[in-house]
Structure formats: structure tokens, C-alpha cells
Design an enzyme around this catalytic site. Structure first.
Site, PDB file in Angstrom:
ATOM      1  CG  ASP A  73      -0.335  -0.214   2.548  1.00  0.00           C
ATOM      2  OD1 ASP A  73       0.827   0.212   2.736  1.00  0.00           O
ATOM      3  OD2 ASP A  73      -0.992  -0.801   3.433  1.00  0.00           O
ATOM      4  CG  HIS A  79       4.353  -9.945  -0.904  1.00  0.00           C
ATOM      5  ND1 HIS A  79       3.546 -10.321   0.144  1.00  0.00           N
ATOM      6  CD2 HIS A  79       5.291 -10.937  -1.031  1.00  0.00           C
ATOM      7  CE1 HIS A  79       3.966 -11.486   0.635  1.00  0.00           C
ATOM      8  NE2 HIS A  79       5.023 -11.868  -0.054  1.00  0.00           N
TER       9      HIS A  79
HETATM   10  C1  BJW Z   1      -3.511  -6.832  13.161  1.00  0.00           C
HETATM   11  C2  BJW Z   1      -4.324  -5.721  13.322  1.00  0.00           C
HETATM   12  C3  BJW Z   1      -3.770  -4.595  13.996  1.00  0.00           C
HETATM   13  C4  BJW Z   1      -5.462  -7.253  12.262  1.00  0.00           C
HETATM   14  N1  BJW Z   1      -2.487  -4.635  14.408  1.00  0.00           N
HETATM   15  N2  BJW Z   1      -2.269  -6.847  13.604  1.00  0.00           N
HETATM   16  C5  BJW Z   1       6.463 -22.867   1.840  1.00  0.00           C
HETATM   17  C6  BJW Z   1       5.443 -23.587   2.452  1.00  0.00           C
HETATM   18  C7  BJW Z   1       4.145 -23.553   1.939  1.00  0.00           C
HETATM   19  C8  BJW Z   1       3.834 -22.814   0.803  1.00  0.00           C
HETATM   20  C9  BJW Z   1       4.853 -22.103   0.192  1.00  0.00           C
HETATM   21  C10 BJW Z   1       6.135 -22.141   0.706  1.00  0.00           C
HETATM   22  N3  BJW Z   1       6.916 -21.346  -0.076  1.00  0.00           N
HETATM   23  C11 BJW Z   1       6.137 -20.810  -1.041  1.00  0.00           C
HETATM   24  C12 BJW Z   1       4.891 -21.257  -0.919  1.00  0.00           C
HETATM   25  C13 BJW Z   1       3.743 -20.898  -1.789  1.00  0.00           C
HETATM   26  C14 BJW Z   1       3.094 -19.576  -1.455  1.00  0.00           C
HETATM   27  C15 BJW Z   1       2.575 -19.619  -0.028  1.00  0.00           C
HETATM   28  O1  BJW Z   1       3.134 -19.069   0.892  1.00  0.00           O
HETATM   29  N4  BJW Z   1       1.444 -20.267   0.165  1.00  0.00           N
HETATM   30  C16 BJW Z   1       0.849 -20.389   1.502  1.00  0.00           C
HETATM   31  C17 BJW Z   1      -0.350 -19.460   1.627  1.00  0.00           C
HETATM   32  C18 BJW Z   1       0.467 -21.805   1.730  1.00  0.00           C
HETATM   33  N5  BJW Z   1       4.033 -18.469  -1.641  1.00  0.00           N
HETATM   34  C19 BJW Z   1       4.245 -17.938  -2.838  1.00  0.00           C
HETATM   35  O2  BJW Z   1       3.682 -18.363  -3.835  1.00  0.00           O
HETATM   36  C20 BJW Z   1       5.241 -16.805  -2.923  1.00  0.00           C
HETATM   37  N6  BJW Z   1       6.163 -17.065  -3.966  1.00  0.00           N
HETATM   38  C21 BJW Z   1       7.175 -17.940  -3.833  1.00  0.00           C
HETATM   39  O3  BJW Z   1       7.406 -18.505  -2.786  1.00  0.00           O
HETATM   40  O4  BJW Z   1       7.914 -18.118  -4.971  1.00  0.00           O
HETATM   41  C22 BJW Z   1       8.728 -19.274  -5.059  1.00  0.00           C
HETATM   42  C23 BJW Z   1       7.797 -20.398  -5.476  1.00  0.00           C
HETATM   43  C24 BJW Z   1       7.219 -20.332  -6.714  1.00  0.00           C
HETATM   44  C25 BJW Z   1       6.368 -21.372  -7.100  1.00  0.00           C
HETATM   45  C26 BJW Z   1       6.075 -22.418  -6.222  1.00  0.00           C
HETATM   46  C27 BJW Z   1       6.648 -22.423  -4.951  1.00  0.00           C
HETATM   47  C28 BJW Z   1       7.532 -21.407  -4.583  1.00  0.00           C
HETATM   48  C29 BJW Z   1       4.540 -15.510  -3.291  1.00  0.00           C
HETATM   49  C30 BJW Z   1       3.615 -15.029  -2.240  1.00  0.00           C
HETATM   50  C31 BJW Z   1       2.889 -13.779  -2.739  1.00  0.00           C
HETATM   51  C32 BJW Z   1       1.828 -13.308  -1.772  1.00  0.00           C
HETATM   52  N7  BJW Z   1       1.047 -12.312  -2.420  1.00  0.00           N
HETATM   53  C33 BJW Z   1      -0.002 -11.643  -1.680  1.00  0.00           C
HETATM   54  C34 BJW Z   1      -0.761 -10.711  -2.643  1.00  0.00           C
HETATM   55  C35 BJW Z   1       0.084  -9.477  -2.935  1.00  0.00           C
HETATM   56  C36 BJW Z   1      -0.583  -8.559  -3.889  1.00  0.00           C
HETATM   57  C37 BJW Z   1      -1.828  -7.909  -3.337  1.00  0.00           C
HETATM   58  O5  BJW Z   1      -1.771  -7.173  -2.325  1.00  0.00           O
HETATM   59  O6  BJW Z   1      -2.853  -8.116  -3.930  1.00  0.00           O
HETATM   60  O7  BJW Z   1       0.543 -10.892  -0.586  1.00  0.00           O
HETATM   61  S1  BJW Z   1      -1.103 -12.799  -0.851  1.00  0.00           S
HETATM   62  C38 BJW Z   1      -1.359 -11.772   0.570  1.00  0.00           C
HETATM   63  O8  BJW Z   1      -0.861 -12.469   1.744  1.00  0.00           O
HETATM   64  C39 BJW Z   1      -0.469 -10.528   0.367  1.00  0.00           C
HETATM   65  C40 BJW Z   1       0.119 -10.353   1.738  1.00  0.00           C
HETATM   66  O9  BJW Z   1       1.292  -9.589   1.661  1.00  0.00           O
HETATM   67  C41 BJW Z   1       0.313 -11.787   2.198  1.00  0.00           C
HETATM   68  C42 BJW Z   1       0.436 -11.946   3.679  1.00  0.00           C
HETATM   69  O10 BJW Z   1      -0.704 -11.513   4.314  1.00  0.00           O
HETATM   70  P1  BJW Z   1      -0.580 -10.733   5.702  1.00  0.00           P
HETATM   71  O11 BJW Z   1       0.111  -9.456   5.510  1.00  0.00           O
HETATM   72  O12 BJW Z   1      -0.052 -11.648   6.715  1.00  0.00           O
HETATM   73  O13 BJW Z   1      -2.123 -10.367   5.963  1.00  0.00           O
HETATM   74  P2  BJW Z   1      -3.295 -11.268   6.571  1.00  0.00           P
HETATM   75  O14 BJW Z   1      -4.576 -10.666   6.165  1.00  0.00           O
HETATM   76  O15 BJW Z   1      -3.116 -12.701   6.250  1.00  0.00           O
HETATM   77  O16 BJW Z   1      -3.125 -11.144   8.150  1.00  0.00           O
HETATM   78  C43 BJW Z   1      -3.326  -9.916   8.809  1.00  0.00           C
HETATM   79  C44 BJW Z   1      -2.985 -10.100  10.284  1.00  0.00           C
HETATM   80  O17 BJW Z   1      -3.080  -8.842  10.911  1.00  0.00           O
HETATM   81  C45 BJW Z   1      -3.910 -11.058  11.040  1.00  0.00           C
HETATM   82  O18 BJW Z   1      -3.126 -11.998  11.760  1.00  0.00           O
HETATM   83  C46 BJW Z   1      -4.667 -10.150  11.991  1.00  0.00           C
HETATM   84  O19 BJW Z   1      -4.967 -10.774  13.238  1.00  0.00           O
HETATM   85  C47 BJW Z   1      -3.693  -9.025  12.169  1.00  0.00           C
HETATM   86  N8  BJW Z   1      -4.261  -7.714  12.557  1.00  0.00           N
HETATM   87  N9  BJW Z   1      -5.566  -5.944  12.819  1.00  0.00           N
HETATM   88  C48 BJW Z   1      -1.782  -5.741  14.246  1.00  0.00           C
HETATM   89  N10 BJW Z   1      -4.513  -3.422  14.218  1.00  0.00           N
END
Ligand code: BJW
Length: 246
Positions: free
Chosen positions: A104, A119
Site C-alpha cells: 500500500d 510483495h
Molecule cells: C492486526 C491488526 C492490527 C489485524 N495490528 N495486527 C512454503 C510452504 C508452503 C507454501 C509455500 C512455501 N513457499 C512458497 C509457498 C507458496 C506460497 C505460499 O506461501 N502459500 C501459503 C499461503 C500456503 N508463496 C508464494 O507463492 C510466494 N512465492 C514464492 O514462494 O515463490 C517461489 C515459489 C514459486 C512457485 C512455487 C513455490 C515457490 C509468493 C507469495 C505472494 C503473496 N502475495 C499476496 C498478494 C500481494 C498482492 C496484493 O496485495 O494483492 O501478498 S497474498 C497476501 O498475503 C499478500 C500479503 O502480503 C500476504 C500476507 O498476508 P498478511 O500481511 O499476513 O495479511 P493477513 O490478512 O493474512 O493477516 C493480517 C494479520 O493482521 C492477522 O493476523 C490479523 O490478526 C492481524 N491484525 N488488525 C496488528 N490493528
């Protein structure tokens, strides 16, 4: 929590290397929706239907409608106290690294520089065809776009948001910077569900380097039981409390 915060502030103050990993929760108090959870962006959509290259190839209009809507929402949001504290720490501590999963731009708008953006940025775009005339990516803050999907000014093809989707590799130079930052004394993760890799792995790496690890989140995550200190609360409340005790 008061004595824990005071003790943590003492560790932060004397840390030679301090690293922070942020996620969507850090921007929640600014009004930017998180991804997961009751009010998350994905309660109505599956990630695979919007945040993958396959989804974009199938229906760029649908994916761009989502991003155009999010860009409009973010444009009217302001950085909150959590962003401001981290911007102040980036000026105060010489070996401070801010790693974010957020696209953002609110950390930068609060004054943080050299943010390690795992990201990408919702404010950058690139040519989907990777046409030779266009740079690899460029900034475009148009809100809203007149035409959806928006077009490449160089070849007239479709452009894509400059973010990292599931299944796409992160920029290796960015991963290197985050990997290096995980070698620190204190590693704080704030506002992330800790389920997306490789981002979630940097906390594990910091632990292996012997860092004191901290989570700030109002909810429990897979990281909660692994950190040295879990502070339950909003980042916009907890980070300013730590800053007060510094
Ligand atoms: C508060 C609050 C307050 C609320 N104060 N807190 C190893 C194991 C398993 C899977 C994989 C692995 N390695 C790779 C993978 C695959 C995959 C992955 O991780 N999958 C899992 C989901 C299972 N990863 C990928 O594909 C990544 N690429 C990669 O590894 O490349 C190599 C590869 C290629 C091919 C195959 C395998 C490997 C890329 C990941 C890209 C993620 N993209 C997104 C979208 C970005 C664009 C967009 O914005 O549209 O990124 S997905 C989305 O999730 C976004 C975020 O950055 C990301 C993380 O989310 P985040 O920030 O944690 O948010 P939330 O909503 O989940 O959580 C919010 C938290 O805040 C909550 O806990 C609340 O409680 C808390 N909260 N109010 C503090 N006031």
C-alpha cells in the site's frame, strides 16, 4: 503487558541490529482491509481467483477491477501511529531494517526509507507482455483508471499490477536484503498472519540467528507459540507504547 513492554524497549534500545517484518494488520487502523479474517479481502473471493498470474491471464478485467477498487480505497487512507513509529525508528537506529509484505505504500508515506518490499507495490505496474519498449516496471498513481484493464503506453497491450502473486518468485535482491536483516538481535513481526512464505520464514531464520523474537498481533497465529514474546494488541497501540519507553 506494561513490564514486558518496558523490558522489550530496553532490548530495542541496545540492539545493534533491529529488524521488523510487517503485514496487512499494520495498515488495518488506517482503514486498509486485511486479507484473511472476518473482514478480510478474501472473505468473498478465493486468493486463487484473483492473486495469481493464471487468474490474470484468464480474466484481466476482473483482477484489475479488484486492484482499481483497492487503489481507490488506499488513496484515501493515511498512515497510522504504527507506520509513524517505524519511520521514526528508521531515522533513529543506524542498523534498522523494515521488511514489509504490504503493497500500500503507507510506510513510505509515513517517512520510512529503504523499505524492503517483499510483495512489490500496488502503485507500480508493468507490461503483461513484457514488451521491449517498456521499462521492467514503472510508477502509475492513476486513480481510478479510465479504462479497465489499463493499457501499456508503449505497446497498447494490457498492463499488470506491480505486486507478487502466488506462485511467482520474489525479487532475489529483495529476498537477499530480508535474509541479511534476519541476522539481527531483535526481530519484531507485526500484523501478519504468518502463513505466506517466504515472508513467514524470516522470523524462523532470525530465531536460528539467535535473535530475540517478538510478535504483535491481536490474534493468535502460527508464529505466536514460537516467539520469545507475543504482545496481544493492535500495532498502532503496541508500537507507540514501546516507543514511549525507549
Ligand atoms: C492486526 C491488526 C492490527 C489485524 N495490528 N495486527 C512454503 C510452504 C508452503 C507454501 C509455500 C512455501 N513457499 C512458497 C509457498 C507458496 C506460497 C505460499 O506461501 N502459500 C501459503 C499461503 C500456503 N508463496 C508464494 O507463492 C510466494 N512465492 C514464492 O514462494 O515463490 C517461489 C515459489 C514459486 C512457485 C512455487 C513455490 C515457490 C509468493 C507469495 C505472494 C503473496 N502475495 C499476496 C498478494 C500481494 C498482492 C496484493 O496485495 O494483492 O501478498 S497474498 C497476501 O498475503 C499478500 C500479503 O502480503 C500476504 C500476507 O498476508 P498478511 O500481511 O499476513 O495479511 P493477513 O490478512 O493474512 O493477516 C493480517 C494479520 O493482521 C492477522 O493476523 C490479523 O490478526 C492481524 N491484525 N488488525 C496488528 N490493528
Amino acid at each position: 503487558m506494561d513490564s514486558e513492554v518496558t523490558a522489550l524497549a530496553a532490548r530495542v534500545a541496545k540492539a545493534e541490529r533491529l529488524s521488523i517484518l510487517t503485514g496487512a494488520g499494520v495498515s488495518a487502523a488506517s482503514g486498509v482491509p486485511t486479507f484473511r479474517g472476518a473482514d478480510g479481502l478474501w472473505k468473498d473471493f478465493k486468493p486463487e481467483s484473483l492473486a495469481t498470474p493464471q487468474a490474470f491471464a484468464r480474466d484481466p478485467k476482473l483482477v484489475w477491477e479488484w486492484y482499481d477498487w483497492r487503489r481507490q480505497a488506499i488513496a484515501s487512507c493515511e498512515p497510522n501511529a504504527a507506520h509513524r513509529v517505524l519511520a521514526e525508528w528508521s531515522r533513529r537506529f543506524p542498523n534498522f531494517t523494515l521488511i514489509t509484505q504490504n503493497v500500500d505504500g503507507l510506510h513510505e508515506r509515513a517517512g520510512s526509507r529503504d523499505v524492503v518490499r517483499l510483495h512489490g507495490s500496488i502503485w507500480e505496474v508493468s507490461c503483461w507482455q513484457r514488451c521491449a519498449a517498456a521499462p521492467p516496471r514503472w510508477r502509475d498513481e492513476t486513480v481510478p483508471f479510465k479504462e479497465i484493464p489499463p493499457r501499456c503506453p508503449h505497446c497498447g497491450g494490457v498492463i499488470r499490477p506491480g505486486v507478487v502473486w502466488f506462485g511467482e518468485s520474489l525479487d532475489p535482491a529483495i529476498v537477499d536484503r530480508a535474509t541479511e536483516a534476519a541476522d539481527c538481535d531483535v526481530f519484531i513481526t507485526a500484523g501478519t498472519s504468518a502463513v505466506v512464505y517466504p515472508a513467514a520464514g524470516f522470523l524462523e531464520l532470525a530465531k536460528r540467528h539467535g535473535a530475540y523474537t517478538v510478535e504483535i498481533n491481536p490474534e493468535t497465529t502460527p508464529a505466536t507459540s514460537t516467539v520469545d514474546l507475543a504482545l496481544q494488541g493492535g500495532a498502532e497501540v503496541v508500537l507507540p507504547r514501546i516507543a514511549e519507553d525507549l
